[in-house]
Structures are given as structure tokens and as C-alpha cells.
Design an enzyme around this catalytic site. Structure first.
Site, PDB file in Angstrom:
ATOM      1  N   GLU A   1      31.302  65.299  40.647  1.00  0.00           N
ATOM      2  CA  GLU A   1      30.647  66.520  39.856  1.00  0.00           C
ATOM      3  C   GLU A   1      30.535  65.355  38.263  1.00  0.00           C
ATOM      4  O   GLU A   1      31.729  64.374  38.430  1.00  0.00           O
ATOM      5  CB  GLU A   1      30.898  67.742  39.525  1.00  0.00           C
ATOM      6  CG  GLU A   1      30.607  68.632  38.420  1.00  0.00           C
ATOM      7  CD  GLU A   1      28.741  68.589  38.991  1.00  0.00           C
ATOM      8  OE1 GLU A   1      27.694  67.962  38.015  1.00  0.00           O
ATOM      9  OE2 GLU A   1      28.615  70.316  38.907  1.00  0.00           O
TER      10      GLU A   1
ATOM     11  N   HIS B   1      27.341  68.283  44.192  1.00  0.00           N
ATOM     12  CA  HIS B   1      27.422  69.845  43.337  1.00  0.00           C
ATOM     13  C   HIS B   1      25.809  69.665  42.597  1.00  0.00           C
ATOM     14  O   HIS B   1      25.028  69.111  42.933  1.00  0.00           O
ATOM     15  CB  HIS B   1      28.811  69.274  42.095  1.00  0.00           C
ATOM     16  CG  HIS B   1      30.015  69.218  42.603  1.00  0.00           C
ATOM     17  ND1 HIS B   1      31.077  70.222  42.868  1.00  0.00           N
ATOM     18  CD2 HIS B   1      30.294  67.837  43.687  1.00  0.00           C
ATOM     19  CE1 HIS B   1      31.587  69.073  43.916  1.00  0.00           C
ATOM     20  NE2 HIS B   1      31.539  68.110  43.880  1.00  0.00           N
TER      21      HIS B   1
ATOM     22  N   ARG C   1      35.874  72.264  47.131  1.00  0.00           N
ATOM     23  CA  ARG C   1      34.658  73.270  47.064  1.00  0.00           C
ATOM     24  C   ARG C   1      33.599  72.445  48.379  1.00  0.00           C
ATOM     25  O   ARG C   1      33.260  72.862  48.810  1.00  0.00           O
ATOM     26  CB  ARG C   1      34.422  73.714  45.839  1.00  0.00           C
ATOM     27  CG  ARG C   1      33.565  73.048  45.258  1.00  0.00           C
ATOM     28  CD  ARG C   1      33.939  73.573  43.352  1.00  0.00           C
ATOM     29  NE  ARG C   1      32.626  72.916  42.568  1.00  0.00           N
ATOM     30  CZ  ARG C   1      33.701  72.030  41.890  1.00  0.00           C
ATOM     31  NH1 ARG C   1      35.345  71.958  41.331  1.00  0.00           N
ATOM     32  NH2 ARG C   1      33.406  70.764  40.535  1.00  0.00           N
TER      33      ARG C   1
ATOM     34  N   GLN D   1      32.865  73.669  35.837  1.00  0.00           N
ATOM     35  CA  GLN D   1      33.598  72.985  36.613  1.00  0.00           C
ATOM     36  C   GLN D   1      33.073  72.071  36.718  1.00  0.00           C
ATOM     37  O   GLN D   1      32.076  71.839  37.803  1.00  0.00           O
ATOM     38  CB  GLN D   1      34.064  74.110  38.156  1.00  0.00           C
ATOM     39  CG  GLN D   1      32.987  74.431  39.092  1.00  0.00           C
ATOM     40  CD  GLN D   1      32.738  75.521  39.836  1.00  0.00           C
ATOM     41  OE1 GLN D   1      34.328  75.242  40.467  1.00  0.00           O
ATOM     42  NE2 GLN D   1      32.254  75.621  40.799  1.00  0.00           N
TER      43      GLN D   1
ATOM     44  N   ASN E   1      31.919  79.521  39.227  1.00  0.00           N
ATOM     45  CA  ASN E   1      30.445  79.599  39.519  1.00  0.00           C
ATOM     46  C   ASN E   1      30.477  80.753  38.895  1.00  0.00           C
ATOM     47  O   ASN E   1      29.191  81.248  38.766  1.00  0.00           O
ATOM     48  CB  ASN E   1      29.921  79.568  40.471  1.00  0.00           C
ATOM     49  CG  ASN E   1      29.617  77.677  41.192  1.00  0.00           C
ATOM     50  OD1 ASN E   1      30.051  78.030  42.224  1.00  0.00           O
ATOM     51  ND2 ASN E   1      29.676  77.056  39.988  1.00  0.00           N
TER      52      ASN E   1
ATOM     53  N   ARG F   1      24.231  71.673  47.363  1.00  0.00           N
ATOM     54  CA  ARG F   1      25.915  72.420  46.455  1.00  0.00           C
ATOM     55  C   ARG F   1      26.426  73.229  47.670  1.00  0.00           C
ATOM     56  O   ARG F   1      26.380  73.663  48.985  1.00  0.00           O
ATOM     57  CB  ARG F   1      24.779  72.847  45.738  1.00  0.00           C
ATOM     58  CG  ARG F   1      25.938  72.944  44.862  1.00  0.00           C
ATOM     59  CD  ARG F   1      24.899  74.265  43.572  1.00  0.00           C
ATOM     60  NE  ARG F   1      26.162  74.666  42.444  1.00  0.00           N
ATOM     61  CZ  ARG F   1      26.009  75.604  41.835  1.00  0.00           C
ATOM     62  NH1 ARG F   1      24.729  75.741  41.492  1.00  0.00           N
ATOM     63  NH2 ARG F   1      26.428  75.333  40.787  1.00  0.00           N
ATOM     64  N   HIS F   2      27.795  72.922  47.293  1.00  0.00           N
ATOM     65  CA  HIS F   2      28.955  73.477  47.572  1.00  0.00           C
ATOM     66  C   HIS F   2      28.696  75.474  47.685  1.00  0.00           C
ATOM     67  O   HIS F   2      27.752  75.536  47.131  1.00  0.00           O
ATOM     68  CB  HIS F   2      30.307  73.045  47.009  1.00  0.00           C
ATOM     69  CG  HIS F   2      30.684  73.413  45.899  1.00  0.00           C
ATOM     70  ND1 HIS F   2      30.579  74.940  44.763  1.00  0.00           N
ATOM     71  CD2 HIS F   2      30.613  72.446  44.809  1.00  0.00           C
ATOM     72  CE1 HIS F   2      30.143  74.196  43.813  1.00  0.00           C
ATOM     73  NE2 HIS F   2      29.605  73.183  43.055  1.00  0.00           N
TER      74      HIS F   2
END
Length: 188
Positions: free
Chosen positions: A81, A143, A57, A20, A14, A7-8
């Protein structure tokens, strides 16, 4: 074929616990640091190809991981996402976030992407890359939401009210191996 998934790194949204989906939010300072750490964790891993969400991201995270490695990076729209629609930018405490991630309830929203449609998108992507890159070791940079159907694709959909607990944390890494019986299976 083996898949690595990360995941980013963290973004301000976050940190603020705002959802998001399609919002294109950059990494914050901690997120850049997390991406540097995952780069170090992956430095000795053989990776043939990086497939990355088009959202900034994820792209920033992939580029940091790839510093001094020169691994081909391909942007893949299907790794975007889940579309949070009417909930985009809201704190996840202002709506039923657990029900949003309920495969059993399968709630239809006005704008947000339905969970089963989201799963179909991710499952088709995983089927396609298995056929296209059968002998490759691939890193997916995506994501938290994407990590849920990826987990379910390889392990089955748990009999739980919400799948939210399956999401990877920022820059957490998961490894998956394809088995022929998994291709194309989706419990509807």
C-alpha cells in the site's frame, strides 16, 4: 494478458476508517468472510499466478482465495500500500484525505509517499509483469490505494480533483486487459 485485481478483506482499521498504509493489520472476522466470498467468485476463473502484497491483510486474503487451488503465490513488494507516513493510523476525517489522493495537486508531504511517485512505482510494476508474464492470467491481491493507479494505468487518469472514488472496496474484483499502447505511459 489479463489481470484480475482484488483488494484484501476488511480489517479493524478499515472498519474504524483509519488509514493503514504500511501498518500490518490482520483481517477481522468480516474480512475473512469477504475473502471466502471472493474465493467462491473466482473458483471457476483460470488463474496462472497470484502476485500479492507482503502485508498480512493481503497475504491472508490470497491464502484464503488459494485454498485447495495450489496456484503459485509470489510476494511482491511493489504491491505494498501507499506509505501514509505522518497520517498512518489516523481517521481519514482528521486530514484532507481527498487532497491526499489528488493527482492534480501532487502534494509533497513530510513522510507520506507522494502520489506521483506512488503511481510511478505501480506503473513500473505493471510494465514489468506485462513483459515477464505476457501469456499468463494473473491475480493481484493488494490494497485500495493500489487499485487507483492500476485503474489509471489501463483507463487513463481522470480529470478529477481526487481519485479516491476509484479505489476498490474490500474484496471487490476488477479485470484489466493489456494493450500495447498502454505500456509505459504515465501523465506527469
Amino acid at each position: 494478458m489479463e489481470i484480475l485485481l482484488t483488494r484484501h478483506g476488511q480489517t479493524e482499521w478499515n472498519f474504524l476508517k483509519k488509514v493503514q498504509g504500511k501498518a500490518d493489520i490482520k483481517l477481522n472476522e468480516k474480512g475473512i468472510e469477504q475473502a471466502q466470498n471472493v474465493k467462491d467468485k473466482l473458483k471457476n476463473e483460470k488463474i496462472d499466478l497470484i502476485l500479492c502484497s507482503p502485508l498480512i491483510r493481503a497475504v491472508e486474503t490470497a491464502n484464503i482465495i488459494n485454498e485447495s487451488r495450489n496456484i503459485p503465490i509470489l510476494i511482491e513488494e511493489k504491491l505494498s500500500e501507499r506509505d501514509f507516513g505522518e497520517f498512518e493510523g489516523m481517521p481519514n476525517t482528521e486530514f484532507d484525505f481527498e487532497a491526499f489522493w489528488s493527482y492534480k495537486q501532487n502534494i509533497q508531504y513530510k513522510k507520506a509517499e507522494n502520489i506521483r511517485e506512488f503511481f510511478k512505482r505501480v506503473y513500473k510494476f505493471l510494465d514489468d509483469i506485462h513483459l515477464k508474464y505476457k501469456d499468463k492470467r494473473i491475480l493481484l491481491v493488494a490494497h485500495g490505494g493500489i487499485s487507483i493507479p492500476v485503474y489509471c494505468y489501463f483507463n487513463g487518469i481522470p480529470n478529477k480533483d481526487t481519485l479516491l472514488g476509484l479505489a476498490l472496496e474490500n474484496c471487490e474484483i476488477a479485470k484489466y486487459f493489456y494493450k500495447e499502447k498502454e505500456i509505459g505511459e504515465l501523465e506527469l
